[in-house]
Scaffold this active site. Structure first.
Site, PDB file in Angstrom:
ATOM      1  N   GLU A 108      37.613  72.560  21.605  1.00 40.85           N
ATOM      2  CA  GLU A 108      38.639  73.071  22.532  1.00 40.85           C
ATOM      3  C   GLU A 108      39.808  73.625  21.737  1.00 40.85           C
ATOM      4  O   GLU A 108      40.242  73.014  20.752  1.00 40.85           O
ATOM      5  CB  GLU A 108      39.219  71.963  23.437  1.00 40.85           C
ATOM      6  N   GLU A 112      37.540  63.349  24.044  1.00 44.54           N
ATOM      7  CA  GLU A 112      38.866  62.786  23.828  1.00 44.54           C
ATOM      8  C   GLU A 112      39.033  61.334  24.301  1.00 44.54           C
ATOM      9  O   GLU A 112      39.830  61.058  25.210  1.00 44.54           O
ATOM     10  CB  GLU A 112      39.934  63.658  24.497  1.00 44.54           C
TER      11      GLU A 112
HETATM   12  C1  FCB Z   1      42.438  68.507  26.756  1.00 49.55           C
HETATM   13  C2  FCB Z   1      41.371  68.129  27.765  1.00 49.55           C
HETATM   14  C3  FCB Z   1      41.026  69.251  28.711  1.00 49.55           C
HETATM   15  C4  FCB Z   1      42.257  70.005  29.141  1.00 49.55           C
HETATM   16  C5  FCB Z   1      43.052  70.456  27.945  1.00 49.55           C
HETATM   17  C6  FCB Z   1      44.272  71.269  28.276  1.00 49.55           C
HETATM   18  O1  FCB Z   1      43.100  67.362  26.345  1.00 49.55           O
HETATM   19  O2  FCB Z   1      40.192  67.730  27.112  1.00 49.55           O
HETATM   20  O3  FCB Z   1      40.329  68.698  29.798  1.00 49.55           O
HETATM   21  O4  FCB Z   1      42.996  69.212  29.977  1.00 49.55           O
HETATM   22  O5  FCB Z   1      43.452  69.330  27.212  1.00 49.55           O
END
Ligand code: FCB
Length: 457
Positions: free
Chosen positions: A371, A174
């Site tokens: 994620e 990110e």
């Molecule tokens: C993302 C991050 C991770 C965590 C989630 C909830 O943006 O990559 O580290 O904080 O959100």
């Protein structure tokens, strides 16, 4: 304005039975964590920007630090056993650059990788998940072009040590959040409020990504991706001012980080704002082919022109937004929300992936969801079960509509230090009692384990 519907106002549907959709052969199931959020053992590594940021009063909402976090460096065997028992194929973790800078720092990852391999779990390291070493920050951090080259050297060091056992690598996590939250609005480390002057931070991270791809390739790696955060942007209305603000937001969150990697160019109007040391060659490096593209998906964003009811200069989703922004996120109503205040909209996940396929066509590499998850407190967590079920079905609909999806990682294996939220958010499949460090698998862990075990049954 209508207040967002609390989860408790919506009648709860029955819990879905433990089953997951059938994805194409070779689909990789995994869980994810990151170094700073779980490791602890700060004395055995160099400091990072997050240590410095956390030490400033008022930065982290519950005043906590990640000094101990989940004490994972000491308890990694127990954590690997939890991953193994869940029945997933892979574990996504991050390597801490500040730990690698400390003498013997790579030894920990050596042991972790050995343990994962011994337990039959595939290691998938991310080389950078936000914890810039303080010394690198003091030398200019991601505002400096040099950092891209230092990052690639670090990548080469790590792959030289782990590359005999690790075949799949992620460069960055990110870069959008590091740019926008860390450098534009100052809600994350290193806490700068540069607004649009933060754009070089995006360029230097992307350049670092491309240089790291080349360093990994030079070491013989053939399985490389980046983990970018994406979500559909919805315009608050059809009014031209709202549509324009939403387009702009879409460029900043989505296209700024995907176009250069996938197409080798910045979205129109952005390239001119980027540092121009060597624009043509930089974009060639940034678009060094990846083997797959990682998508972190949490929520869509509803965006309107600034100046409305919940316009800029307000609190939004736990962030304080400056009033100068040319767009204003609005509350999305009519959906359940997580403890983090994020709306739960599985259909937006399908929309995102199908939209990316439409936008990039054959240039889009295979997708891995690096994620996806939600914050809910408690060991009994029916909300997370519904979230996972809904999002996996939404992901499957994207596959049915022609998107090539190769894997899915739940954020997160266990509760952890959620950045500026501290320990107030609970993203884990496993509950952590921070007083005792006791790990307790939640109902959602059991649900996912049973669902994965039932595949092909
Ligand atoms: C993302 C991050 C991770 C965590 C989630 C909830 O943006 O990559 O580290 O904080 O959100």
């Amino acid at each position: 304005m209508i207040a967002p519907m609390a989860a408790s106002d919506i009648p709860s549907p029955p819990l879905p039975s433990p089953s997951v959709p059938v994805f194409p052969p070779g689909f990789l199931w995994g869980v994810a964590t990151s170094a700073h959020q779980i490791e602890g053992a700060v004395a055995a590594r160099e400091p990072s920007v997050w240590d410095a940021f956390t030490a400033e009063p008022g930065r982290v909402k519950d005043g906590s630090t990640a000094e101990v976090a989940c004490d994972h460096v000491a308890r990694y065997r127990e954590d690997v056993a939890l991953v193994r028992d869940l029945g997933v194929d892979a574990y996504r973790f991050s390597v801490s650059w500040p730990r690698v800078l400390a003498p013997g720092g790579l030894d920990f990852y050596d042991r972790l990788v050995d343990e994962l391999c011994a337990q039959g779990v595939r290691p998938v390291p991310t080389l950078f998940h936000w914890d810039t070493p303080l010394a690198v920050e003091e030398a200019g951090g991601w505002q400096s072009r040099d950092t891209a080259f230092r990052f690639a050297e670090y990548a080469a060091t790590v792959v030289a040590r782990l590359g005999d056992r690790v075949t799949r690598w992620i460069t960055l996590n990110e870069p959008a959040e590091v740019t926008l939250l860390g450098h534009a609005i100052g809600e994350h480390a290193p806490g700068r409020k540069l607004l649009f002057d933060a754009l070089p931070v995006a360029h230097h991270q992307l350049l670092g990504h491309g240089l790291a791809v080349r360093a990994l390739r030079a070491a013989g790696v053939r399985d490389i991706g980046i983990a970018n955060s994406h979500g559909p942007t919805w315009a608050a209305s059809e009014e031209p001012a709202d549509a324009e603000a939403a387009d702009f937001y879409d460029v900043l969150l989505n296209r700024l980080f995907c176009d250069p990697v996938v197409l080798g160019r910045y979205p129109e109007g952005i390239g001119e704002l980027m540092p121009s040391a060597d624009p043509v060659e930089d974009l060639r490096i940034i678009s060094s082919p990846v083997d797959w593209y990682g998508v972190n998906y949490y929520q869509p964003t509803l965006v309107g022109a600034p100046g409305g009811d919940s316009g800029a200069g307000t609190e939004f989703g736990g962030l304080t937004l400056p009033s100068e922004l040319p767009f204003a996120p609005r509350e999305i109503t009519g959906y359940p929300v997580t403890d983090h205040g994020w709306p739960v909209v599985p259909e937006a996940f399908t929309e995102l992936l199908v939209g990316m396929r439409e936008r990039y066509g054959d240039r889009l590499p295979p997708i891995v969801v690096t994620e996806n998850g939600c914050s809910h407190d408690g060991v009994s967590d029916p909300e997370r079960i519904r979230f996972l079920d809904g999002h996996l079905r939404a992901l499957h609909r994207a596959v049915e509509q022609g998107v090539d999806v190769r894997g899915y990682f739940v954020w997160s294996l266990m509760d952890n230090f959620e950045w500026a939220e501290g320990y107030r958010q609970h993203y884990g499949l496993v509950h952590i009692d921070y007083a005792t460090q006791r790990r307790t698998p939640k109902a959602s862990y059991h649900w996912l384990r049973d669902a994965l075990a039932a595949r092909g049954a």
